[in-house]
Design an enzyme around this catalytic site. Structure first.
Site, PDB file in Angstrom:
ATOM      1  N   PRO A  82      38.195  48.631  46.579  1.00  0.00           N
ATOM      2  CA  PRO A  82      36.873  48.145  46.999  1.00  0.00           C
ATOM      3  C   PRO A  82      36.682  46.678  46.615  1.00  0.00           C
ATOM      4  CG  PRO A  82      36.690  50.114  45.589  1.00  0.00           C
ATOM      5  CD  PRO A  82      38.125  49.723  45.590  1.00  0.00           C
TER       6      PRO A  82
ATOM      7  N   SER B  86      34.970  44.959  43.107  1.00  0.00           N
ATOM      8  CA  SER B  86      34.962  46.091  42.172  1.00  0.00           C
ATOM      9  C   SER B  86      35.584  45.739  40.825  1.00  0.00           C
ATOM     10  CB  SER B  86      35.748  47.262  42.772  1.00  0.00           C
ATOM     11  OG  SER B  86      37.092  46.859  42.976  1.00  0.00           O
TER      12      SER B  86
ATOM     13  N   SER C 182      40.855  43.066  44.250  1.00  0.00           N
ATOM     14  CA  SER C 182      41.081  43.116  45.700  1.00  0.00           C
ATOM     15  C   SER C 182      41.391  41.726  46.259  1.00  0.00           C
ATOM     16  CB  SER C 182      39.876  43.722  46.426  1.00  0.00           C
ATOM     17  OG  SER C 182      38.779  42.873  46.305  1.00  0.00           O
TER      18      SER C 182
ATOM     19  N   ALA D 118      42.823  39.097  44.684  1.00  0.00           N
ATOM     20  CA  ALA D 118      44.189  38.679  44.330  1.00  0.00           C
ATOM     21  C   ALA D 118      45.212  39.469  45.144  1.00  0.00           C
ATOM     22  CB  ALA D 118      44.427  38.886  42.836  1.00  0.00           C
TER      23      ALA D 118
ATOM     24  N   ASP E  49      45.396  37.847  37.594  1.00  0.00           N
ATOM     25  CA  ASP E  49      45.290  38.882  38.628  1.00  0.00           C
ATOM     26  C   ASP E  49      46.433  38.766  39.643  1.00  0.00           C
ATOM     27  OD1 ASP E  49      42.923  39.184  37.275  1.00  0.00           O
ATOM     28  OD2 ASP E  49      41.642  39.180  39.052  1.00  0.00           O
TER      29      ASP E  49
HETATM   30  C1  MEV Z   1      38.851  38.443  37.141  1.00  0.00           C
HETATM   31  O1  MEV Z   1      39.559  39.630  37.502  1.00  0.00           O
HETATM   32  C2  MEV Z   1      39.411  37.878  35.876  1.00  0.00           C
HETATM   33  C3  MEV Z   1      38.742  36.590  35.393  1.00  0.00           C
HETATM   34  O2  MEV Z   1      39.327  36.303  34.112  1.00  0.00           O
HETATM   35  C4  MEV Z   1      38.948  35.450  36.339  1.00  0.00           C
HETATM   36  C5  MEV Z   1      40.385  34.942  36.381  1.00  0.00           C
HETATM   37  O3  MEV Z   1      41.183  35.217  35.480  1.00  0.00           O
HETATM   38  O4  MEV Z   1      40.694  34.202  37.350  1.00  0.00           O
HETATM   39  C6  MEV Z   1      37.244  36.784  35.166  1.00  0.00           C
END
Ligand code: MEV
Length: 314
Positions: free
Chosen positions: A84, A87, A91, A93, A134
């Site tokens: 999703p 979420s 998604s 990345a 990610d």
């Molecule tokens: C997002 O899944 C993770 C964050 O640390 C952003 C990033 O690492 O680019 C919030």
């Protein structure tokens, strides 16, 4: 250039420790999960995305990849997602990595490192600021740790704006994670921006960010030793710090609190502001029940899954 179609898929992820602090160059841990994004490409008379003309403004990731990686003619791009959007499960990345993978596949190649690098550029362009956590987890699969130095298991190193992220492969022990989706979709960019302004203004916020980095480092050793009790405690502590930074929500806190009596630890995962939380547990049924009773959508996820894959394999 007309030619054959191509497809690639890439997994979503959960962050065990270190979201947000990783953007500042601190350590972090993420695991790929068994929810995938698939991207199909075929030649077309005009650029199309999922049956509609491609709107570059609404799809900055895709626009960035096409501008930097693609010299061929127009493509019909189709995506199929089991993740999703908004979420916290990666998604965006996974879309970036799967799209680059499909472009590679169309040229007869498959190169996870190049997909992780290009995917990071795409996330950075779309989000305004990002870490490679990610996209690296999605491209590599299994588990990845970000460290400040290159150590055993080193995969690739990325640098941007004076920050350096050394990405490592880490073995993933047997463990059960339950995801609880809060039902609220939250885009990452504004949350990363909010933490950045707090960090710039407040010495206290900078201390919290440093502390989250130390927790992730300790967590990596706990994961390596298979010490789930310690890992769980660190996850819960990490959640408290994310709350102090202002990226948790009442709903996420409620799901975390409801999971804790049956878990080693629990925390929000990803950018926060909505999205999902995770619980590390050996009582997944009880945790799923508790999450559902408190208004979340629970699902057990499998880890130790492959990263970027071309379909069919090259
Ligand atoms: C997002 O899944 C993770 C964050 O640390 C952003 C990033 O690492 O680019 C919030």
């Amino acid at each position: 250039m007309m030619g054959p179609g191509a497809s690639a898929s890439a997994p979503g992820k959960v962050i065990l420790l270190g979201e947000h602090s990783v953007v500042f160059g601190h350590p972090a841990l993420a695991l790929a999960i068994d929810r995938r994004m698939t991207c199909h490409l075929k030649p077309s008379g005009s650029m199309r995305l999922n049956g509609f003309p491609l709107d570059p403004e609404r799809n900055p990731h895709v626009r960035h990849a096409l501008e930097t990686l693609w010299e061929g003619g127009p493509l019909d791009i189709r995506t199929e997602s089991m993740i999703p959007s908004g979420s916290g499960l990666g998604s965006s990345a996974a879309l970036s990595v799967a799209f680059v993978g499909a472009l590679q596949a169309r040229q007869g190649e498959s190169d996870p490192e190049a997909a992780a690098r290009a995917g990071f550029d795409m996330e950075f362009a779309a989000q305004g600021r990002a870490s490679p956590l990610d996209t690296s987890a999605s491209a590599h699969g299994g588990g990845v740790a970000i460290k400040s130095e290159e150590e055993e298991g080193h995969l690739w190193t990325l640098e941007r704006d004076g920050k350096r992220w050394c990405v490592h492969d880490i073995p993933v022990p047997e463990m059960t994670l339950v995801v609880g989706h809060s039902g609220v979709s939250a885009p990452t960019g504004p949350l990363v921006g909010r933490v950045r302004s707090y960090f710039d203004k407040s010495g206290f916020a900078r201390e919290i960010v440093d502390e989250m980095g130390a927790i992730a480092q300790e967590g990596e050793a706990a994961l390596k030793a298979g010490d789930l009790e310690l890992l769980g405690r660190l996850m819960t502590k990490n959640h408290k710090m994310l709350s102090i930074l202002g990226v948790s929500t009442d709903r996420l806190n409620k799901l975390v609190d409801a999971s804790l009596p049956h878990s080693y630890g629990a925390k929000l995962t990803g950018a926060g502001g909505g999205g999902s939380m995770i619980a590390l547990t050996d009582k997944p049924e009880l945790v799923c029940d508790a999450i559902a009773r408190h208004g979340g959508t629970p699902y057990a996820v499998r880890t130790g899954v492959p990263g970027l894959q071309t379909e069919p394999p090259l």
